[in-house]
Design a protein around this motif. Structure first.
Motif, short mmCIF file in Angstrom:
data_model
loop_
_atom_site.label_atom_id
_atom_site.label_comp_id
_atom_site.label_asym_id
_atom_site.label_seq_id
_atom_site.Cartn_x
_atom_site.Cartn_y
_atom_site.Cartn_z
N MET A 1 0.89 -1.18 -0.17
CA MET A 1 -0.03 -0.08 0.01
C MET A 1 0.91 1.29 0.04
N LEU A 2 0.48 2.31 -0.82
CA LEU A 2 1.23 3.44 -0.77
C LEU A 2 0.18 4.60 0.05
N TYR A 3 1.37 5.13 0.72
CA TYR A 3 0.83 6.08 2.02
C TYR A 3 1.30 7.41 1.43
N PHE A 4 0.61 8.39 1.45
CA PHE A 4 0.88 9.76 1.26
C PHE A 4 0.50 10.83 2.38
N TYR A 5 1.97 10.95 3.15
CA TYR A 5 1.83 11.86 4.10
C TYR A 5 1.90 13.44 3.83
N LYS A 6 0.71 13.97 3.68
CA LYS A 6 0.68 15.34 3.12
C LYS A 6 0.50 16.49 4.14
N GLU B 1 -2.31 11.69 -11.65
CA GLU B 1 -2.11 11.43 -13.07
C GLU B 1 -1.79 9.83 -13.47
N MET B 2 -1.27 9.20 -12.55
CA MET B 2 -1.09 7.74 -12.89
C MET B 2 -2.14 6.91 -12.18
N SER B 3 -3.19 7.59 -11.52
CA SER B 3 -4.37 7.01 -10.98
C SER B 3 -3.77 5.94 -9.87
N ALA B 4 -2.98 6.30 -9.27
CA ALA B 4 -2.22 5.32 -8.17
C ALA B 4 -3.07 5.41 -6.89
N ALA B 5 -3.43 4.01 -6.54
CA ALA B 5 -4.26 3.95 -5.24
C ALA B 5 -3.38 4.42 -4.06
N ALA C 1 5.13 6.89 1.79
CA ALA C 1 5.69 5.39 2.38
C ALA C 1 5.12 4.29 1.60
N GLU C 2 5.97 3.18 1.16
CA GLU C 2 5.44 2.05 0.60
C GLU C 2 5.73 0.86 1.49
N ASN C 3 4.63 0.20 2.02
CA ASN C 3 4.96 -0.51 3.02
C ASN C 3 5.59 -0.07 4.45
N GLU C 4 6.88 -0.52 4.47
CA GLU C 4 7.71 -0.06 5.74
C GLU C 4 8.62 0.82 5.33
#
Length: 83
Positions: free
Chosen positions: A1-6, A22-26, A39-42
């Motif tokens: 899972m991709l996490y976006f700390y915004k 743009e890339m429609s990334a979940a 963050a991706e996974n850990e």
């Protein structure tokens, strides 16, 4: 899972958000007071250059299956014609 700390007040957040849309990334957005990062996974991806590099590679990963499976051919079993 991709996490976006915004952090909505920094420029990096805008760049990350634009690229992910743009890339429609979940992804899941998590508010932060720090500089925005991914963050991706850990694994955390921090800093503008590291984030940019990660997003470029992620874009290639996300779009590659589309380029491989884009063409198809159907053969009519009765006539043998293709379309």
């Amino acid at each position: 899972m991709l996490y976006f700390y915004k952090n909505p007040s920094d420029q990096l957040a805008i760049e990350i958000e634009d690229a992910l849309n743009e890339m429609s990334a979940a992804h899941r957005i998590i508010p932060t007071a720090e500089e925005s990062f991914l963050a991706e996974n850990e694994k955390e991806i921090r800093g503008q250059e590291a984030v940019k590099h990660f997003l470029e590679n992620y874009f290639k990963l996300v779009t590659m299956p589309h380029s491989i499976s884009a063409d198809s051919c159907r053969i009519d079993p009765e006539t043998g014609e293709t379309c």
